[in-house]
Design a protein around this motif. Structure first.
Motif, PDB file in Angstrom:
ATOM      1  N   LYS A 112      64.688 100.437  42.154  1.00 40.26           N
ATOM      2  CA  LYS A 112      65.641 101.495  41.666  1.00 40.26           C
ATOM      3  C   LYS A 112      66.084 102.531  42.571  1.00 40.26           C
ATOM      4  CE  LYS A 112      65.581 100.010  37.350  1.00 40.26           C
ATOM      5  NZ  LYS A 112      66.799  99.339  36.752  1.00 40.26           N
ATOM      6  N   CYS A 113      67.069 102.634  43.188  1.00 40.45           N
ATOM      7  CA  CYS A 113      67.753 103.656  43.884  1.00 40.45           C
ATOM      8  C   CYS A 113      68.867 104.327  43.114  1.00 40.45           C
ATOM      9  CB  CYS A 113      68.165 102.978  45.122  1.00 40.45           C
ATOM     10  SG  CYS A 113      68.891 104.140  46.512  1.00 40.45           S
ATOM     11  N   GLY A 114      68.537 105.503  42.523  1.00 35.91           N
ATOM     12  CA  GLY A 114      69.710 106.059  41.795  1.00 35.91           C
ATOM     13  C   GLY A 114      70.059 105.171  40.763  1.00 35.91           C
ATOM     14  N   ALA A 115      71.597 105.010  40.646  1.00 36.61           N
ATOM     15  CA  ALA A 115      71.886 104.263  39.405  1.00 36.61           C
ATOM     16  C   ALA A 115      71.886 102.812  39.815  1.00 36.61           C
ATOM     17  CB  ALA A 115      73.501 104.816  39.003  1.00 36.61           C
ATOM     18  N   TYR A 116      71.484 102.445  40.791  1.00 41.93           N
ATOM     19  CA  TYR A 116      71.485 101.005  41.591  1.00 41.93           C
ATOM     20  C   TYR A 116      70.308 100.406  41.349  1.00 41.93           C
ATOM     21  CZ  TYR A 116      75.921 103.089  42.945  1.00 41.93           C
ATOM     22  OH  TYR A 116      76.760 103.778  43.063  1.00 41.93           O
ATOM     23  N   THR A 117      70.199  99.016  41.081  1.00 42.17           N
ATOM     24  CA  THR A 117      68.937  98.146  40.990  1.00 42.17           C
ATOM     25  C   THR A 117      68.998  96.858  41.960  1.00 42.17           C
ATOM     26  OG1 THR A 117      68.470  98.762  38.667  1.00 42.17           O
ATOM     27  CG2 THR A 117      67.381  96.899  39.492  1.00 42.17           C
ATOM     28  N   LEU A 118      68.067  96.596  42.852  1.00 44.00           N
ATOM     29  CA  LEU A 118      68.301  95.595  43.842  1.00 44.00           C
ATOM     30  C   LEU A 118      68.134  94.475  43.108  1.00 44.00           C
ATOM     31  CD1 LEU A 118      67.802  97.998  45.506  1.00 44.00           C
ATOM     32  CD2 LEU A 118      66.695  96.495  47.213  1.00 44.00           C
ATOM     33  N   PRO A 119      69.000  93.420  43.288  1.00 41.26           N
ATOM     34  CA  PRO A 119      68.836  92.078  42.452  1.00 41.26           C
ATOM     35  C   PRO A 119      67.875  91.232  43.262  1.00 41.26           C
ATOM     36  CG  PRO A 119      71.014  91.936  43.987  1.00 41.26           C
ATOM     37  CD  PRO A 119      70.266  93.529  43.973  1.00 41.26           C
TER      38      PRO A 119
END
Length: 119
Positions: A112-119
């Motif tokens: 999790k990086c802020g509002a983004y999640t690595l697929p």
């Protein structure tokens, strides 16, 4: 938008998704470090990933994949959440797919990086 800003934006997103150390977690912009290197320097390294960061159907170059494999996930996140990334209008949703598109086996899936999640 000029080419240098597109490159910077793409690099930020790419670093977020690849995470070669495999770490997972939720982080904010203040939590990220790029070691002794500045975020600007790290963004410059990701220039080969610019097109792939803007277009999910664009081929990701071997050079881009090589660079992404060597960027720490927390630094990638710092870049993604930086003012440079915001001003370059990189599409974070597309940029975070780069590690997966590079077939990086040890990418930080779920990071999790802020509002983004690595697929």
């Amino acid at each position: 938008m000029g080419a240098p800003m597109k490159h910077i934006s793409f690099l930020v997103l790419l670093m977020i998704f690849l995470g070669p150390d495999g770490k997972r977690g939720v982080h904010g912009a203040g939590d990220h470090q790029c070691g002794k290197s500045s975020i600007d320097n790290e963004v410059t390294k990701l220039a080969p990933c610019t097109l792939a960061a803007h277009d999910e159907k664009a081929e990701v170059s071997d050079k881009c994949c090589t660079v992404v494999k060597n960027v720490d996930v927390s630094c990638l996140c710092a870049i993604l959440l930086s003012d440079i990334a915001k001003s370059s209008r990189i599409n974070p949703v597309v940029a975070v797919t780069i590690p997966k598109r590079c077939n990086i086996a040890n990418r930080a899936v779920g990071y999790k990086c802020g509002a983004y999640t690595l697929p």
